[in-house]
Design a protein around this motif. Structure first.
Motif, PDB file in Angstrom:
ATOM      1  N   UNK A 167      -3.121   0.569 -10.752  1.00  0.00           N
ATOM      2  CA  UNK A 167      -2.113   1.629 -10.683  1.00  0.00           C
ATOM      3  C   UNK A 167      -1.035   1.287  -9.654  1.00  0.00           C
ATOM      4  N   UNK A 168      -1.450   0.771  -8.488  1.00  0.00           N
ATOM      5  CA  UNK A 168      -0.465   0.351  -7.484  1.00  0.00           C
ATOM      6  C   UNK A 168       0.381  -0.801  -8.010  1.00  0.00           C
ATOM      7  N   UNK A 202       9.356   0.261  -1.683  1.00  0.00           N
ATOM      8  CA  UNK A 202       9.266   1.717  -1.786  1.00  0.00           C
ATOM      9  C   UNK A 202       7.825   2.130  -2.071  1.00  0.00           C
ATOM     10  N   UNK A 203       7.158   1.356  -2.924  1.00  0.00           N
ATOM     11  CA  UNK A 203       5.774   1.674  -3.288  1.00  0.00           C
ATOM     12  C   UNK A 203       4.842   1.512  -2.093  1.00  0.00           C
ATOM     13  N   UNK A 204       4.935   0.381  -1.381  1.00  0.00           N
ATOM     14  CA  UNK A 204       4.046   0.178  -0.241  1.00  0.00           C
ATOM     15  C   UNK A 204       4.383   1.160   0.877  1.00  0.00           C
ATOM     16  N   UNK A 205       5.654   1.537   0.995  1.00  0.00           N
ATOM     17  CA  UNK A 205       6.024   2.554   1.986  1.00  0.00           C
ATOM     18  C   UNK A 205       5.369   3.888   1.643  1.00  0.00           C
ATOM     19  N   UNK A 210      -7.560  -0.634  -2.702  1.00  0.00           N
ATOM     20  CA  UNK A 210      -6.646  -0.950  -3.804  1.00  0.00           C
ATOM     21  C   UNK A 210      -5.327  -1.555  -3.341  1.00  0.00           C
ATOM     22  N   UNK A 211      -4.837  -1.155  -2.161  1.00  0.00           N
ATOM     23  CA  UNK A 211      -3.615  -1.773  -1.653  1.00  0.00           C
ATOM     24  C   UNK A 211      -3.835  -3.256  -1.385  1.00  0.00           C
ATOM     25  N   UNK A 212      -4.980  -3.588  -0.816  1.00  0.00           N
ATOM     26  CA  UNK A 212      -5.290  -4.998  -0.575  1.00  0.00           C
ATOM     27  C   UNK A 212      -5.375  -5.759  -1.898  1.00  0.00           C
ATOM     28  N   UNK A 213      -6.140  -5.221  -2.844  1.00  0.00           N
ATOM     29  CA  UNK A 213      -6.337  -5.905  -4.124  1.00  0.00           C
ATOM     30  C   UNK A 213      -5.029  -6.047  -4.895  1.00  0.00           C
TER      31      UNK A 213
END
Length: 266
Positions: free
Chosen positions: A41-42, A67-70, A93-96
């Motif tokens: 999804x990320x 923008x997404x990671x922010x 999930x951010x890491x992956x």
């Protein structure tokens, strides 16, 4: 004639349920099984934001994935401020997804403007961990804060690469590892200011000065390899200090650094 009460049949005795979990935390396993889905999804959000940014602002740096990671960092900071913890369903999930972005770049799948590969995404993850490891060892930050920084590191490595992403767009060459390091420094400054405000509000100057001296001593012990002793001292001190949501300074520092480099410096 006997007045004895009739004997009622006893219910059958059921054997206790057999524990077949083999010591495995099934709830945790199920939670981890959902992490790849959240990562997708990320990743999808990064791809969509890239396309939207390209349609709205076709010239210059395409900062859609930033923008997404922010948003991810702000969401993690908000939850940290509310619940004093950063949940795994955000950080892992951010890491992956950061690793996935890097891997796609390695295979020349141009889903965004990023130029960093899988190796740089992993390196950014490791750098994010190492930067907060001393504070984690002495209890200054929580594991969720560290994983939050690791997720940002993964995305920074995959997006900025060795500097080609911003240089190709006509800006300063921002190396992914430099972004992780300096964003952490900005976050440390914000965290220090945040802590100073809390000290001034509570007005417990003597107690706070003593805790600061103990923390500096713990860091010195950590630097000389006495990790277990430093961790024990920090654990014994927890009842005397105020727990702060360090995810908020990390997020603010990250946003300030990106704003400074991409908007003011260009």
């Amino acid at each position: 004639m006997s007045n004895a009460a009739p004997v009622l049949p006893q219910p059958p005795v059921t054997a206790p349920a057999t524990d077949d979990s083999l010591g495995i935390d099934r709830a945790f396993v199920l939670q981890m099984a959902r992490m790849p889905l959240f990562a997708l999804l990320w990743l999808g959000a990064a791809i969509a934001s890239h396309q939207i940014w390209a349609a709205l602002w076709p010239e210059g740096l395409n900062a859609g994935p930033l923008v997404v990671i922010s948003f991810g960092m702000i969401l993690a900071a908000f939850i940290d401020g509310w619940a004093l913890k950063v949940p795994n369903w955000i950080t892992f999930p951010l890491v992956l997804s950061g690793w996935a972005l890097g891997a796609l770049h390695d295979f020349n799948v141009h889903v965004d403007a990023g130029t960093g590969g899988f190796a740089l995404a992993v390196l950014g993850t490791m750098l994010g961990f190492v930067l907060l490891l001393p504070m984690l060892a002495i209890g200054g930050v929580g594991a969720g804060d560290v994983k939050m920084q690791m997720g940002f590191g993964a995305w920074a490595g995959a997006y900025f690469g060795v500097g080609a992403t911003t240089a190709d767009a006509g800006g300063a060459a921002l190396h992914g590892m430099g972004v992780v390091f300096w964003a952490f420094c900005f976050g440390a400054i914000v965290g220090g200011a945040f802590g100073l405000v809390i000290i001034l509000i509570r007005r417990q100057f003597g107690q706070n000065a003593g805790i600061v001296r103990e923390i500096m001593s713990d860091l010195q012990m950590f630097g000389t390899g006495q990790v277990s002793a430093a961790s024990k001292r920090a654990h014994d001190r927890r009842s005397r200090w105020t727990k702060l949501p360090y995810g908020i300074p990390l997020c603010v520092g990250f946003l300030l650094y990106l704003g400074y480099m991409l908007i003011l410096v260009g």
